[in-house]
Design an enzyme around this catalytic site. Structure first.
Site, PDB file in Angstrom:
ATOM      1  N   THR A  94     -14.332 -12.584  15.404  1.00 62.28           N
ATOM      2  CA  THR A  94     -15.317 -12.047  16.710  1.00 62.28           C
ATOM      3  C   THR A  94     -15.523 -13.117  17.444  1.00 62.28           C
ATOM      4  OG1 THR A  94     -16.132 -10.544  15.043  1.00 62.28           O
ATOM      5  CG2 THR A  94     -17.370 -10.854  17.189  1.00 62.28           C
ATOM      6  N   LYS A 169     -15.988  -4.302  20.287  1.00 63.32           N
ATOM      7  CA  LYS A 169     -16.951  -4.904  19.178  1.00 63.32           C
ATOM      8  C   LYS A 169     -18.303  -5.451  19.852  1.00 63.32           C
ATOM      9  CE  LYS A 169     -17.803  -7.412  15.627  1.00 63.32           C
ATOM     10  NZ  LYS A 169     -18.096  -7.107  14.135  1.00 63.32           N
ATOM     11  N   LYS A 244     -24.926 -14.360  16.428  1.00 66.31           N
ATOM     12  CA  LYS A 244     -23.794 -14.650  17.122  1.00 66.31           C
ATOM     13  C   LYS A 244     -23.246 -13.524  17.916  1.00 66.31           C
ATOM     14  CE  LYS A 244     -18.764 -15.418  16.192  1.00 66.31           C
ATOM     15  NZ  LYS A 244     -17.796 -15.180  15.086  1.00 66.31           N
TER      16      LYS A 244
HETATM   17  P1  NAD Z   1     -16.331 -17.830   7.228  1.00 68.20           P
HETATM   18  O1  NAD Z   1     -16.901 -18.644   7.815  1.00 68.20           O
HETATM   19  O2  NAD Z   1     -16.581 -17.289   5.747  1.00 68.20           O
HETATM   20  O3  NAD Z   1     -14.649 -17.914   7.200  1.00 68.20           O
HETATM   21  C1  NAD Z   1     -14.139 -18.618   8.179  1.00 68.20           C
HETATM   22  C2  NAD Z   1     -13.173 -19.433   7.553  1.00 68.20           C
HETATM   23  O4  NAD Z   1     -12.212 -20.151   8.366  1.00 68.20           O
HETATM   24  C3  NAD Z   1     -13.580 -20.483   6.545  1.00 68.20           C
HETATM   25  O5  NAD Z   1     -12.880 -20.374   5.181  1.00 68.20           O
HETATM   26  C4  NAD Z   1     -12.958 -21.941   7.228  1.00 68.20           C
HETATM   27  O6  NAD Z   1     -12.948 -23.152   6.390  1.00 68.20           O
HETATM   28  C5  NAD Z   1     -11.980 -21.389   7.854  1.00 68.20           C
HETATM   29  N1  NAD Z   1     -11.383 -22.293   8.856  1.00 68.20           N
HETATM   30  C6  NAD Z   1     -12.172 -23.331   9.804  1.00 68.20           C
HETATM   31  N2  NAD Z   1     -11.173 -23.997  10.591  1.00 68.20           N
HETATM   32  C7  NAD Z   1      -9.891 -23.543  10.185  1.00 68.20           C
HETATM   33  C8  NAD Z   1      -8.583 -23.848  10.462  1.00 68.20           C
HETATM   34  N3  NAD Z   1      -8.407 -24.900  11.613  1.00 68.20           N
HETATM   35  N4  NAD Z   1      -7.650 -23.226  10.182  1.00 68.20           N
HETATM   36  C9  NAD Z   1      -7.907 -22.312   9.191  1.00 68.20           C
HETATM   37  N5  NAD Z   1      -9.053 -21.846   8.710  1.00 68.20           N
HETATM   38  C10 NAD Z   1     -10.130 -22.354   9.365  1.00 68.20           C
HETATM   39  O7  NAD Z   1     -16.590 -16.566   8.226  1.00 68.20           O
HETATM   40  P2  NAD Z   1     -16.302 -14.727   7.856  1.00 68.20           P
HETATM   41  O8  NAD Z   1     -17.631 -14.470   7.609  1.00 68.20           O
HETATM   42  O9  NAD Z   1     -15.180 -14.719   7.070  1.00 68.20           O
HETATM   43  O10 NAD Z   1     -16.240 -14.539   9.428  1.00 68.20           O
HETATM   44  C11 NAD Z   1     -14.863 -14.824  10.125  1.00 68.20           C
HETATM   45  C12 NAD Z   1     -14.830 -13.942  11.239  1.00 68.20           C
HETATM   46  O11 NAD Z   1     -15.018 -12.537  11.145  1.00 68.20           O
HETATM   47  C13 NAD Z   1     -15.908 -14.383  12.156  1.00 68.20           C
HETATM   48  O12 NAD Z   1     -15.208 -14.594  13.680  1.00 68.20           O
HETATM   49  C14 NAD Z   1     -17.081 -13.426  12.264  1.00 68.20           C
HETATM   50  O13 NAD Z   1     -18.008 -13.267  13.246  1.00 68.20           O
HETATM   51  C15 NAD Z   1     -16.328 -12.204  11.768  1.00 68.20           C
HETATM   52  N6  NAD Z   1     -16.886 -11.065  11.115  1.00 68.20           N
HETATM   53  C16 NAD Z   1     -17.585 -11.245   9.884  1.00 68.20           C
HETATM   54  C17 NAD Z   1     -18.246 -10.137   9.429  1.00 68.20           C
HETATM   55  C18 NAD Z   1     -19.063 -10.719   7.965  1.00 68.20           C
HETATM   56  O14 NAD Z   1     -19.717  -9.777   7.811  1.00 68.20           O
HETATM   57  N7  NAD Z   1     -18.982 -11.467   7.405  1.00 68.20           N
HETATM   58  C19 NAD Z   1     -17.984  -9.186   9.854  1.00 68.20           C
HETATM   59  C20 NAD Z   1     -17.340  -8.637  11.001  1.00 68.20           C
HETATM   60  C21 NAD Z   1     -16.807  -9.767  11.655  1.00 68.20           C
END
Ligand code: NAD
Length: 298
Positions: A94, A169, A244
């Site tokens: 997102t 979104k 966010k």
């Molecule tokens: P998260 O922080 O759990 O996961 C993000 C991952 O990205 C981490 O494991 C981190 O180590 C990894 N990362 C960081 N730098 C990196 C790189 N250079 N290369 C590869 N990986 C790297 O976050 P999340 O909850 O999984 O959310 C991910 C996305 O989805 C966000 O943009 C969030 O806004 C969106 N989102 C989350 C939810 C939710 O409920 N958690 C729902 C809808 C959308």
């Protein structure tokens, strides 16, 4: 047909999404800098590599699921030169609409194809493969990606050109944030006026004030037993994530000259709440409104 997929970002969302792709028979090469995420991906059957670039080499599709737009653009700088010409890049993070458009332009400029495909449905939807995908990009690339997205999602909607998936979104979540605040103010006003939560629910759930926030996600315990309010506001959808998304909405309002007073205010209200209760479900905003009302009325 089995595809060669690169997957970057194996966090709360990306981890289970990648696992579902492996389970569906796809060849998944994955990268995340965090060792625990790597270990889980290995257990799930992905091939874990040491660099982002290695996850993009010789892949049909590269999927990113990262925390923010700045990181997506940084990671694309490593991925794009490493990928075979014509690779389909799908960013499901997102991020700002402007960053999504920039990422797509970078990918296309490097001879690849690109879609923005943010999701709703949370960690439970990611694990169950029932996410909703909101997709921006060309009809041709959407058609190519559809079967893959359906492995991870229950509903996949082509919203328009580059960045328009993120637009869907941001519009939805801005409306959700505003409606949760409005509903919470009405509930607290009802409390002050002697209206029980159940009576409020019985009237409003079938009246013109009805909303998803009330009927599926009621922010006070009782009327909707499955809502996070019944579980001490454990998320669900954490306040940090709503904050966010409202920040992205406020940016989009400003960048596009929209007189979005409620969207901007909702971002401010959640930013303040996030400083104290980032880990609670976003529906806990009702407790903040109640506490502040008591203080102000005292
Ligand atoms: P998260 O922080 O759990 O996961 C993000 C991952 O990205 C981490 O494991 C981190 O180590 C990894 N990362 C960081 N730098 C990196 C790189 N250079 N290369 C590869 N990986 C790297 O976050 P999340 O909850 O999984 O959310 C991910 C996305 O989805 C966000 O943009 C969030 O806004 C969106 N989102 C989350 C939810 C939710 O409920 N958690 C729902 C809808 C959308």
């Amino acid at each position: 047909m089995s595809k060669k997929i690169g997957f970057l970002g194996l966090g709360h969302m990306g981890g289970p999404m990648a696992a579902n792709l492996v389970r569906a028979g796809h060849d998944v090469v994955a990268f995340d800098p965090v060792p625990t995420a790597q270990a889980q991906a290995r257990r799930d059957g992905a091939t874990v590599v040491d660099t982002a670039a290695a996850a993009a080499a010789d892949r049909d599709v590269v999927i990113t699921m990262l925390p923010n737009g700045k990181l997506v653009l940084e990671v694309y700088a490593d991925l794009l030169p490493a990928a075979a010409p014509g690779t389909l890049f799908i960013d499901s993070s997102t991020i700002d609409v402007a960053d999504a458009k920039a990422a797509a332009a970078l990918a296309v400029g490097a001879g690849h194809r690109a879609l923005d495909a943010p999701v709703s449905g949370g960690v439970a939807g990611a694990a169950a493969g029932t996410l909703t995908f909101m997709v921006g990009g060309s009809a041709e690339d959407f058609a190519d990606a559809l079967a893959l997205l359906e492995v991870m999602g229950g509903k996949v909607v082509h919203c328009g050109g580059p960045g328009v998936g993120q637009a869907a979104k941001v519009c939805n979540n801005m409306l959700l944030g505003i409606s949760m605040i409005g509903l919470s103010e009405a509930l607290v006003l009802g409390e002050k006026l002697g209206l029980s939560h159940q009576s409020f629910f019985d009237v409003v759930s079938t009246a013109s004030g009805q909303s998803w926030a009330l009927t599926s996600y009621c922010p006070v315990p009782g009327p909707v037993p499955t809502s996070p309010a019944n579980n001490d506001y454990q998320p669900g959808f954490a306040t940090a994530l709503m904050t966010k998304d409202l920040g992205l909405a406020a940016n989009a309002l400003r960048d596009n000259g929209v007189d979005g007073q409620l969207g901007t205010l909702a971002a401010e209200i959640y930013t303040r709440f996030n400083q104290v209760e980032a880990g609670k479900d976003f529906s806990a905003i009702v407790t903040d409104i109640r506490n502040r009302s008591d203080q102000e009325g005292a």
